[in-house]
Design a protein around this motif. Structure first.
Motif, short mmCIF file in Angstrom:
data_model
loop_
_atom_site.label_atom_id
_atom_site.label_comp_id
_atom_site.label_asym_id
_atom_site.label_seq_id
_atom_site.Cartn_x
_atom_site.Cartn_y
_atom_site.Cartn_z
N UNK A 74 0.87 -1.18 0.00
CA UNK A 74 0.00 0.00 0.00
C UNK A 74 0.90 1.23 0.00
N UNK A 75 0.68 2.15 -0.94
CA UNK A 75 1.48 3.37 -1.04
C UNK A 75 0.57 4.59 -1.12
N UNK A 76 1.02 5.65 -0.47
CA UNK A 76 0.27 6.90 -0.47
C UNK A 76 1.25 8.04 -0.71
N UNK A 77 0.91 8.94 -1.65
CA UNK A 77 1.73 10.11 -1.91
C UNK A 77 0.90 11.37 -1.81
N UNK B 38 8.28 5.55 5.17
CA UNK B 38 7.92 6.94 4.95
C UNK B 38 9.07 7.66 4.28
N UNK B 39 8.77 8.74 3.59
CA UNK B 39 9.83 9.47 2.91
C UNK B 39 9.30 10.63 2.11
N UNK C 39 4.17 20.81 -1.55
CA UNK C 39 4.63 22.05 -2.17
C UNK C 39 4.86 21.76 -3.64
N UNK C 40 5.26 22.76 -4.36
CA UNK C 40 5.43 22.59 -5.81
C UNK C 40 6.49 21.55 -6.15
N UNK C 41 7.47 21.37 -5.26
CA UNK C 41 8.58 20.49 -5.58
C UNK C 41 8.78 19.34 -4.59
N UNK C 42 7.86 19.14 -3.64
CA UNK C 42 8.04 18.11 -2.62
C UNK C 42 6.76 17.28 -2.49
N UNK C 43 6.94 15.97 -2.48
CA UNK C 43 5.85 15.03 -2.28
C UNK C 43 6.21 14.11 -1.12
N UNK C 44 5.29 13.96 -0.15
CA UNK C 44 5.48 13.02 0.94
C UNK C 44 4.99 11.64 0.53
N UNK C 45 5.70 10.60 0.97
CA UNK C 45 5.33 9.22 0.66
C UNK C 45 5.23 8.40 1.94
N UNK D 45 13.96 7.77 1.86
CA UNK D 45 13.02 6.78 2.37
C UNK D 45 13.57 6.12 3.63
N UNK D 46 12.71 5.98 4.64
CA UNK D 46 13.05 5.27 5.87
C UNK D 46 12.02 4.16 6.07
#
Length: 327
Positions: free
Chosen positions: A223-226, A288-289, A230-236, A302-303
């Protein structure tokens, strides 16, 4: 337009540093994505084959370092080819211990012959992953499937702790390895969806892994969530699991400490328990990452942490990688 940019980044990043980088988003024809990543993993405890969690005895510590190399290429008719391998080093350190019987040795040489040191290290080319994917459905729900083969690269396979299962120091084998040394064949189905109002991406995957030459087969899931912040950063964030369905072949015997807290100075044969050794692996891990676009490249941090398993170390891993797109 912004949603399209986010999706373009996630297409090459969701699932990054997973085997063969499979995702629900197949690359378009002629698109090439190359990845380079460094990974550091360590563990001071493990889950035994029955799921019991305990520290490594004798201050044991496992460490793994790898340089991961990957590539994905979009083929005609909705197909994709992906390849991944790594240059890997593994280290296991543990306090040496003297195990003597009754009566004890009468000479210094006798005590030296009873010294057991299970510290080991390995360096070499890790498993090679080759996968072919196909896009079955494009929008709004993305559906793709992958057929992947994992090939060992000639490193020494895991084996019993002692040759002939005779627990003497001179019969000790090098049971730390770069992998399980056998072939896997995996089929996975991926579903992906982008929630445009919030610029959130969701991916689910499930599959079956045939483990050849001994280990039990596995059911796998992801299961992945993004989320764009911000314009240049995505959390995963995500969860990965592999569940062994049945017991595989016994490859020998292993030995564990009944009480892992006993120090080397007090460690005796009465604290040693013998168990059958298999290559079956079960685990559940969380990760997470983030993805950051810097200087025209996607950088991935990524951790991950293993929460539970069977016959699996409780690994904590840190990965830093960069992706380069062409075409």
């Amino acid at each position: 337009m912004l949603a399209t940019s986010v999706l373009a980044a996630l297409v090459v990043c969701v699932g990054f540093v997973q085997s063969a980088n499979a995702t629900a988003w197949i690359l378009p024809k002629g698109k090439l994505v190359l990845g380079l990543a460094g990974d550091v993993s360590f563990a001071t405890s493990e889950f035994l084959p029955d799921g019991e969690h305990r520290d490594f005895p004798l201050h044991g510590r496992f460490e793994s370092y790898s340089l991961q190399l990957s590539g994905r290429y979009g083929l005609p008719h909705g197909f994709e080819l992906s390849v991944q391998t790594a240059i890997k080093g593994v280290v296991f350190q543990q306090d040496p211990v003297i195990l003597v019987g009754d009566p004890p040795p009468s000479t210094t040489d006798g005590y030296r012959a009873a010294v057991y040191d299970f510290s080991e290290r390995r360096l070499g080319l890790a498993d090679l992953y080759i996968a072919v994917g196909h896009q079955h459905l494009k929008a709004p729900l993305r559906i793709s499937s992958f057929l992947e083969v994992k090939l060992p690269t000639g490193y020494d396979k895991p084996q019993a702790t002692f040759r002939g299962d005779d627990p003497l120091p001179q019969n000790q084998t090098d049971d730390v390895s770069l992998g399980d040394g056998q072939l896997d064949l995996t089929y996975r189905l991926h579903l992906g969806y982008v929630f445009k109002p919030t610029l959130t991406i969701l991916e689910l995957a499930a599959g079956y892994r045939v483990r050849v030459n001994g280990p039990g087969h596995q059911v796998i899931g992801r299961f992945k969530l993004g989320q764009l912040i911000s314009r240049y950063v995505v959390l995963l964030g995500g969860v990965d699991t592999a569940l062994t369905l049945f017991s595989g072949d016994v490859i020998g015997k292993s030995f564990i400490a009944k009480d892992a807290s006993v120090p080397a100075a007090s460690f005796g044969l009465d604290n040693v328990e013998q168990r059958l050794l298999r290559l079956d692996r079960t685990f559940v891990s969380v990760s997470g990452g983030l993805i950051a676009r810097v200087a025209g490249r996607e950088w991935v941090l990524r951790v991950s942490r293993v929460l539970w398993g069977k016959n699996y170390s409780q690994l904590t891993s840190l990965t830093l990688g960069v992706l380069m797109s062409f075409g």
